[in-house]
Design a protein around this motif. Structure first.
Motif, PDB file in Angstrom:
ATOM      1  N   LYS A   1       4.832  10.306  -4.014  1.00 52.58           N
ATOM      2  CA  LYS A   1       4.204   9.919  -5.287  1.00 52.58           C
ATOM      3  C   LYS A   1       4.442   8.453  -5.636  1.00 52.58           C
ATOM      4  O   LYS A   1       3.538   7.757  -6.092  1.00 52.58           O
ATOM      5  CB  LYS A   1       4.729  10.824  -6.411  1.00 52.58           C
TER       6      LYS A   1
ATOM      7  N   ILE B   1       2.050   5.710  -4.207  1.00 48.83           N
ATOM      8  CA  ILE B   1       0.604   5.771  -4.436  1.00 48.83           C
ATOM      9  C   ILE B   1       0.078   4.457  -5.021  1.00 48.83           C
ATOM     10  O   ILE B   1      -0.892   3.875  -4.511  1.00 48.83           O
ATOM     11  CB  ILE B   1       0.237   6.958  -5.348  1.00 48.83           C
ATOM     12  N   ASN B   2       0.683   3.974  -6.081  1.00 49.44           N
ATOM     13  CA  ASN B   2       0.170   2.747  -6.719  1.00 49.44           C
ATOM     14  C   ASN B   2       0.255   1.520  -5.816  1.00 49.44           C
ATOM     15  O   ASN B   2      -0.701   0.737  -5.753  1.00 49.44           O
ATOM     16  CB  ASN B   2       0.887   2.510  -8.046  1.00 49.44           C
TER      17      ASN B   2
ATOM     18  N   ILE C   1       0.031   1.436  -2.623  1.00 47.91           N
ATOM     19  CA  ILE C   1      -1.014   1.603  -1.608  1.00 47.91           C
ATOM     20  C   ILE C   1      -2.396   1.395  -2.231  1.00 47.91           C
ATOM     21  O   ILE C   1      -3.299   0.845  -1.589  1.00 47.91           O
ATOM     22  CB  ILE C   1      -0.876   2.972  -0.921  1.00 47.91           C
ATOM     23  N   LYS C   2      -2.561   1.797  -3.483  1.00 48.37           N
ATOM     24  CA  LYS C   2      -3.821   1.541  -4.178  1.00 48.37           C
ATOM     25  C   LYS C   2      -4.147   0.043  -4.211  1.00 48.37           C
ATOM     26  O   LYS C   2      -5.314  -0.351  -4.141  1.00 48.37           O
ATOM     27  CB  LYS C   2      -3.748   2.075  -5.613  1.00 48.37           C
ATOM     28  N   GLN C   3      -3.125  -0.788  -4.329  1.00 49.22           N
ATOM     29  CA  GLN C   3      -3.346  -2.237  -4.363  1.00 49.22           C
ATOM     30  C   GLN C   3      -3.941  -2.727  -3.045  1.00 49.22           C
ATOM     31  O   GLN C   3      -4.796  -3.615  -3.033  1.00 49.22           O
ATOM     32  CB  GLN C   3      -2.034  -2.961  -4.675  1.00 49.22           C
ATOM     33  N   TYR C   4      -3.494  -2.151  -1.937  1.00 49.71           N
ATOM     34  CA  TYR C   4      -4.064  -2.507  -0.635  1.00 49.71           C
ATOM     35  C   TYR C   4      -5.507  -2.043  -0.534  1.00 49.71           C
ATOM     36  O   TYR C   4      -6.374  -2.779  -0.058  1.00 49.71           O
ATOM     37  CB  TYR C   4      -3.230  -1.899   0.495  1.00 49.71           C
ATOM     38  N   VAL C   5      -5.756  -0.833  -0.988  1.00 47.10           N
ATOM     39  CA  VAL C   5      -7.121  -0.304  -0.941  1.00 47.10           C
ATOM     40  C   VAL C   5      -8.047  -1.166  -1.797  1.00 47.10           C
ATOM     41  O   VAL C   5      -9.178  -1.471  -1.392  1.00 47.10           O
ATOM     42  CB  VAL C   5      -7.136   1.166  -1.399  1.00 47.10           C
ATOM     43  N   SER C   6      -7.565  -1.589  -2.971  1.00 44.54           N
ATOM     44  CA  SER C   6      -8.362  -2.459  -3.846  1.00 44.54           C
ATOM     45  C   SER C   6      -8.646  -3.804  -3.207  1.00 44.54           C
ATOM     46  O   SER C   6      -9.660  -4.446  -3.498  1.00 44.54           O
ATOM     47  CB  SER C   6      -7.636  -2.660  -5.187  1.00 44.54           C
TER      48      SER C   6
ATOM     49  N   ASP D   1      -1.837  11.576  -2.473  1.00 45.10           N
ATOM     50  CA  ASP D   1      -3.238  11.209  -2.652  1.00 45.10           C
ATOM     51  C   ASP D   1      -3.824  10.805  -1.301  1.00 45.10           C
ATOM     52  O   ASP D   1      -3.892   9.625  -0.961  1.00 45.10           O
ATOM     53  CB  ASP D   1      -3.373  10.073  -3.662  1.00 45.10           C
TER      54      ASP D   1
ATOM     55  N   LEU E   1      -6.675   7.963  -0.423  1.00 54.42           N
ATOM     56  CA  LEU E   1      -6.442   6.528  -0.269  1.00 54.42           C
ATOM     57  C   LEU E   1      -6.280   6.125   1.188  1.00 54.42           C
ATOM     58  O   LEU E   1      -6.333   4.934   1.509  1.00 54.42           O
ATOM     59  CB  LEU E   1      -5.182   6.113  -1.040  1.00 54.42           C
TER      60      LEU E   1
END
Length: 322
Positions: A97, A100-101, A103-108, A122, A125
């Motif tokens: 958990k 997650i955030n 990794i979200k930065q990389y996806v963004s 998640d 992602l």
């Protein structure tokens, strides 16, 4: 030279020139590999597999990890790497958990992310998840203990801490398999916070509390090492079966001595290799060939076959590839 030959030569020259220009402008992809912990032979073995594949594909590999298995250590590394904007990220998340955030930065930032070994909850992602079949591995550990104990007696689990996808799955697989043995009971589940010293102490207490204890499942390297040494020091080697996970040098030594009787061995080199390969495929326009999830088989090593080359080739290394 005839006019036709001249035209053919001119066309060939144009093709070669175009190829040379294409090669000159060809991008060398940079793939970052962030392990759960940089000093662990499991992840060092993973790096060796990744480095070999990166060399084969002409990829620049960045290897960067912390000295402890924790989000608090891993997240700053991810933040620093993001500033360098690698073309892809291959990561063993230290919590399903908490990561997650980051990794979200990389996806963004349009950087594809692949998880190896551990993962996050998640899955959307991630471009791919590569791991051992940990549920199956936990079940294999239960079968090994049940066989040793003739399907009778008490058993215990020493795990790392809740929230790690791999060890959670191993414990789940172990507990599910133990339900098949009506004359066996899981009397305790302890957590050692990835400390062999704490695992040793917990195992000692279990041995004192449960006189009919027949086996201990250590869900990772330190859990197994601590439990094995506690059983040995208590004089119960051969009476209490310790089954561990992984095959790091210290564990392999205990396996050969019979202190740990069984190891469920993963394939970290293959995980690293596939992580780099899948990232390269995505970057080079072949994302369709990359599976969303890849489960790798475990290898069961026992004291009797520990020196067999077909088994020992899977044991982990302690030196990084250069």
């Amino acid at each position: 030279m005839t006019r036709q030959k001249f035209r053919t030569a001119l066309a060939a020259g144009a093709v070669l020139a175009a190829m040379g220009l294409s090669n000159a402008n060809a991008k060398t992809y940079t793939i970052a590999l962030v392990p759960g912990i940089a000093t662990d032979p499991f992840y060092i073995t993973m790096q060796r597999g990744a480095a070999a594949e990166a060399k084969k594909l002409g990829v620049h590999l960045i290897w960067q990890g912390g000295a402890s298995f924790s989000p608090e250590t891993q997240i700053p590394i991810l933040q620093a790497l993001l500033a360098k904007h690698p073309d892809a990220l291959v990561i063993a998340p230290t919590n399903k958990k908490a990561l997650i955030n980051p990794i979200k930065q990389y996806v963004s930032a349009h950087i594809p992310v692949i998880s190896v070994d551990t993962t996050i909850s998640d899955h959307g992602l991630l471009k791919s998840r590569i791991t051992s079949n940990n549920t199956q591995g936990g079940a294999a550990a239960a079968k090994a203990i049940a066989t040793f104990a003739h399907e009778r007696g008490d058993v215990a689990v020493i795990n790392v801490k809740p929230g790690i996808s791999t060890t959670d799955a191993r414990q789940k697989g172990f507990l599910a398999q133990m339900k098949h043995y009506p004359n066996m009971k899981v009397v305790a589940i302890e957590y050692d916070n990835d400390s062999p010293t704490k695992a040793f102490t917990e195992a000692q207490l279990l041995l004192l509390k449960y006189s009919h204890l027949k086996g201990i499942f250590g869900t990772n390297v330190f859990s197994a090492q601590g439990a094995g040494k506690a059983v040995d020091s208590s004089g119960k080697k051969g009476r209490v079966n310790v089954v561990g996970y992984d095959a790091e040098p210290g564990e392999v030594k205990l396996l050969k001595q019979g202190v740990v009787t069984t190891l469920i061995v993963q394939q970290p080199a293959l995980e690293g290799k596939l992580g780099v390969k899948y990232a390269y495929d995505i970057l080079s326009g072949h994302a369709g060939s990359v599976p969303k999830s890849k489960l790798l088989d475990n290898i069961t090593a026992i004291t009797k076959n520990a020196n067999d080359p077909d088994i020992s080739k899977y044991f982990y290394k302690s030196e990084l590839a250069h």
